[in-house]
Scaffold this motif. Structure first.
Motif, PDB file in Angstrom:
ATOM      1  N   SER A  96     -13.239 -20.388  -9.857  1.00 55.26           N
ATOM      2  CA  SER A  96     -12.236 -19.424 -10.257  1.00 55.26           C
ATOM      3  C   SER A  96     -11.600 -19.499 -11.686  1.00 55.26           C
ATOM      4  CB  SER A  96     -11.119 -19.326  -9.054  1.00 55.26           C
ATOM      5  OG  SER A  96     -10.180 -18.296  -9.222  1.00 55.26           O
ATOM      6  N   GLY A  97     -11.452 -18.152 -12.131  1.00 54.91           N
ATOM      7  CA  GLY A  97     -11.033 -18.046 -13.642  1.00 54.91           C
ATOM      8  C   GLY A  97     -11.937 -18.568 -14.807  1.00 54.91           C
ATOM      9  N   LEU A 154     -17.250 -15.032 -16.482  1.00 51.80           N
ATOM     10  CA  LEU A 154     -17.237 -13.626 -16.136  1.00 51.80           C
ATOM     11  C   LEU A 154     -16.892 -13.746 -14.662  1.00 51.80           C
ATOM     12  CD1 LEU A 154     -17.102 -10.585 -16.857  1.00 51.80           C
ATOM     13  CD2 LEU A 154     -19.491 -10.637 -16.068  1.00 51.80           C
ATOM     14  N   ARG A 159     -13.663 -14.875 -13.329  1.00 46.86           N
ATOM     15  CA  ARG A 159     -12.668 -14.005 -13.568  1.00 46.86           C
ATOM     16  C   ARG A 159     -12.765 -13.152 -12.650  1.00 46.86           C
ATOM     17  NH1 ARG A 159     -13.828 -15.340 -19.180  1.00 46.86           N
ATOM     18  NH2 ARG A 159     -15.398 -13.407 -19.193  1.00 46.86           N
ATOM     19  N   GLU A 210     -11.234 -14.361  -9.506  1.00 44.63           N
ATOM     20  CA  GLU A 210      -9.696 -14.679  -9.603  1.00 44.63           C
ATOM     21  C   GLU A 210      -8.958 -13.385  -9.535  1.00 44.63           C
ATOM     22  OE1 GLU A 210      -6.920 -17.172 -12.783  1.00 44.63           O
ATOM     23  OE2 GLU A 210      -8.462 -15.578 -13.489  1.00 44.63           O
ATOM     24  N   CYS A 211      -9.290 -11.987 -10.078  1.00 45.66           N
ATOM     25  CA  CYS A 211      -8.807 -10.753 -10.203  1.00 45.66           C
ATOM     26  C   CYS A 211      -9.371  -9.967  -8.852  1.00 45.66           C
ATOM     27  CB  CYS A 211      -9.018 -10.055 -11.530  1.00 45.66           C
ATOM     28  SG  CYS A 211     -10.533  -9.577 -11.655  1.00 45.66           S
ATOM     29  N   LEU A 246     -16.330  -6.455 -13.050  1.00 44.44           N
ATOM     30  CA  LEU A 246     -16.165  -6.529 -14.736  1.00 44.44           C
ATOM     31  C   LEU A 246     -17.628  -6.508 -15.129  1.00 44.44           C
ATOM     32  CD1 LEU A 246     -13.514  -9.531 -15.378  1.00 44.44           C
ATOM     33  CD2 LEU A 246     -13.139  -7.145 -15.460  1.00 44.44           C
ATOM     34  N   GLY A 266     -19.161 -14.662 -21.783  1.00 45.30           N
ATOM     35  CA  GLY A 266     -18.230 -16.034 -21.716  1.00 45.30           C
ATOM     36  C   GLY A 266     -19.220 -17.146 -21.954  1.00 45.30           C
TER      37      GLY A 266
END
Length: 736
Positions: A233-234, A237, A240, A243-244, A248, A256
């Protein structure tokens, strides 16, 4: 004609190549050798700009860097105007180059452009035709992308539905291994990769109980058995996205650190408000070299299907694991009960083996159980018997005060937790005891309100397993039952010892009584016999002397019964003194017994005791081997029963018979009926028939029991033959 070709391409094109086919039709209509369709970039990680949506090139045509828009395309895209390349006619015979760029607008309002390649400028007719076809291109692009999405969803849904059907056909746990999961989701990844033409598709899923923020790689479109790098997590890509909780897209170079070469996109797998994983796509080896909003939408349509399959798979696996746990528990309890039965049958049961067996069940059945403790309640501090490890050979007993840590709960935390369960008397569980990683689950070892101790299981996970308490309660109840039975048997053994001591004392008293009474009674009987033989008395005195002799004989039989009862109570068999008895010996013995019974019976009941001499004389010159005193005892007991249970004004017949089994003395009386089903019960100790119990209070149920033992000691037998209200008792002796 060209419009018909466009619609025909939309109808027949493969979902993964529909846009390229449409662009090819446009290029051929314009007479160019190549075309590139552009659209505004949609990534959140890249400023808006032209990005390739599709491309077509004739055979042998190569472009150095098709992903980078040329100045003519940039001008057409930015100014939204037609741009023609200058000097295109002068490049005849040169390699293909951009000859024109035409602007277009997609149905969602985004800008785009069509770049045409060739070695000559566009003619007027080609230009007009291309402009006309561009008017319908945005709508056809939508149709192609919708067809691609529908085809992708259908193919992935079919794969997952087939997987569900296979799991249902194989039953709980049949198709729910990690290999099956990876195979099915790997096929989904392959379909996604083929449809979106990306280099690699990966699915990351979070296992229940796994460390927070770690999502292992479960399936990939790239073959191989080595475990992949999990998503965190975080980080990156995919991290992220997890996490969110939103999809994306990143173009090449912005995916990344650690990403593969090429563009990348990812969508989260949402189960309610929880993120259970992600699907990631990386690398586009050919045009359009980046992922579009359409690609992201298509991938987003697959995510709910994967999430639902993952949820169902976890549910099936949980059921399978639980079923296997209960099967293991049933087998473990069966083995435990067998061991407990064996130990309870021993004089000194091995409690440590029982504790180890119970703890082995908890460790085998309980998910994530690394060990357990058994605490026995004590007035001060419990004694603990602890077992950890993978095999029974490694089990040991540890004192509570000096237990070394071996993972899971620390000894002090386990001890304090056990004391709290002991005080509450109820099962309990807790996570992260004393701030340490792991869990504890404890249940009292009790039965019928009596608490014998506490069973504590522990593991390393941050949450308590769902069935940890249930398994502990079942095993704790079995332990409690064993300890209760052990305690009860111990008390019974103590009581039995006391009872046996009492019986030995009583038997010794009865034997002493027989010794004290037997001799005097025998002397008294002999003196009365001598008096009757040599004296002359009137009838009344003679009858009284005979009655005294009968009483002495009966008292002697009572004393002998006491001696036999004492011997049998100590487990010893009567010891006969064999002698050979003739028919005359038997007649004298039977007549004497009948006379005594007649004299001692109640004269008002008018019961007659008769010896049929001819029935006894059938023995002729044959002899029987028996103990004279035992025969007198057996006959006297039978005549006593006949006197008690015969009807008034009836006769008790004493006769004999000979058969293959030997010579039988038969005593037949008419009186209280005996049920034929109870014939064998008459020989049991303390047994009395229901009619006899309700009719007369006399008798203890010992007479025939003593007769049976005496006859067997002489290798004879006693049998009861009831027929309605007539009962015949046979004393069978072997003939010498």
């Amino acid at each position: 004609m060209w419009l018909r070709r466009l619609t025909h391409e939309v109808a027949r094109s493969e979902p993964s190549g529909g846009l390229d086919s449409l662009i090819g039709v446009l290029a051929r209509a314009a007479g160019s050798c190549g075309a590139i369709l552009w659209e505004a970039s949609e990534t959140e990680l890249d400023p808006a700009g032209p990005a390739i949506a599709g491309a077509w090139f004739a055979d042998g045509v190569t472009i150095v860097d098709p992903a980078c828009p040329d100045p003519i395309t940039m001008e057409a895209f930015t100014d939204h105007t037609l741009v023609m390349a200058a000097g295109a006619r002068d490049r005849r015979g040169s390699p293909p180059a951009v000859i024109a760029a035409l602007p277009l607008e997609y149905l969602d309002g985004r800008r785009g452009a069509l770049t045409l390649l060739g070695d000559d400028e566009l003619t007027g007719n080609s230009f007009d035709l291309t402009v006309d076809l561009l008017d319908v291109l945005p709508a056809l692009c939508v149709l192609v992308r919708e067809r691609r999405c529908l085809a992708l969803v259908r193919r992935c849904s079919d794969i997952l539905q087939d997987a569900e059907v296979e799991s249902a056909r194989q039953g709980p746990g049949g198709g729910d291994s990690g290999d099956h999961l990876g195979d099915h989701l790997g096929r989904v990844c392959t379909v996604i990769g083929d449809t979106l033409r990306c280099g690699k598709v990966s699915i990351f899923l979070r296992e229940p109980g796994a460390p927070d923020g770690v999502f292992p790689l479960v399936a990939s479109s790239v073959g191989g058995t080595a475990p992949g790098v999990p998503a965190r997590s975080g980080i990156g890509l995919v991290g992220r996205v997890i996490e969110c909780g939103r999809p994306l897209v990143a173009p090449a170079g912005l995916a990344g650190e650690g990403s593969c070469r090429g563009a990348e996109m990812a969508v989260p797998l949402l189960d309610g408000d929880q993120v259970s994983g992600a699907i990631a796509c990386r690398g586009l080896p050919g045009p359009p070299f980046h992922f579009t909003r359409s690609d992201l939408s298509a991938l987003g349509l697959i995510a709910p299907h994967v999430t639902r399959y993952w949820r169902n798979w976890l549910h099936r696996r949980a059921i399978s694991v639980e079923n296997r746990s209960w099967l293991l528990l049933a087998a473990g309890i069966t083995a435990f009960n067998k061991l407990a039965s064996e130990q309870l049958a021993r004089t000194d049961p091995d409690d440590q083996r029982i504790y180890r067996a119970a703890m082995q069940i908890v460790r085998d059945v309980g998910p994530d159980c690394v060990g357990c403790d058994v605490y026995r309640s004590d007035a001060h501090r419990p004694d603990r018997h602890r077992a950890r490890g993978a095999s029974s050979a490694e089990q040991r007993l540890w004192p509570a005060e000096s237990f070394p840590g071996a993972g899971g709960a620390e000894p002090e935390a386990s001890m304090e937790f056990a004391l709290s369960v002991l005080r509450s008397g109820r099962p309990g569980a807790m996570a992260s005891p004393a701030g340490a990683a792991g869990w504890l689950a404890g249940t009292p070892i009790q039965v019928s309100g009596q608490v014998y101790g506490v069973l504590v299981a522990f593991g390393r996970c941050s949450t308590v397993p769902s069935n940890a308490l249930q398994v502990g309660e079942i095993v704790g109840d079995q332990l409690g039952l064993y300890l209760h039975l052990r305690q009860t048997l111990q008390r019974l053994q103590e009581t039995r010892g006391k009872l046996q001591a009492t019986l030995r004392s009583q038997a010794e008293a009865l034997e002493d009584l027989e010794h004290q009474l037997g001799g005097p009674l025998l002397v008294a009987t002999e003196r009365v016999d001598l008096t009757l033989q040599h004296g002359r008395f009137d009838g009344r005195t003679d009858a009284q002397l005979r009655a005294v002799r009968g009483l002495c004989r009966k008292a002697a039989r009572v004393a002998m019964s006491a001696a036999v009862f004492a011997a049998l109570s100590k487990g010893a068999a009567p010891r006969p003194r064999f002698e050979l008895l003739s028919v005359d010996d038997l007649l004298r013995l039977l007549i004497s017994g009948a006379d005594d019974a007649q004299l001692l019976s109640n004269p008002r009941r008018r019961i007659r005791f008769e010896v049929e001499r001819e029935g006894i004389r059938i023995l002729n010159r044959r002899l029987i081997q028996a103990d004279r005193s035992f025969v007198e005892q057996c006959v006297g007991n039978l005549l006593d029963n006949a006197a008690k249970y015969s009807y008034e004004d009836t006769a008790v017949r004493i006769h004999g018979s000979v058969d293959d089994e030997g010579f039988a003395v038969r005593v037949t009386s008419t009186g209280l009926p005996v049920d034929p089903a109870d014939a064998k019960l008459c020989l049991r100790r303390n047994w009395r028939g229901s009619v006899a119990r309700t009719t007369t209070g006399e008798g203890s149920g010992l007479g025939l029991w003593i007769v049976d033992h005496l006859m067997r000691s002489m290798k004879g037998a006693v049998r009861v033959q009831p027929v309605q209200d007539t009962t015949t008792v046979l004393l069978t002796f072997p003939i010498a």
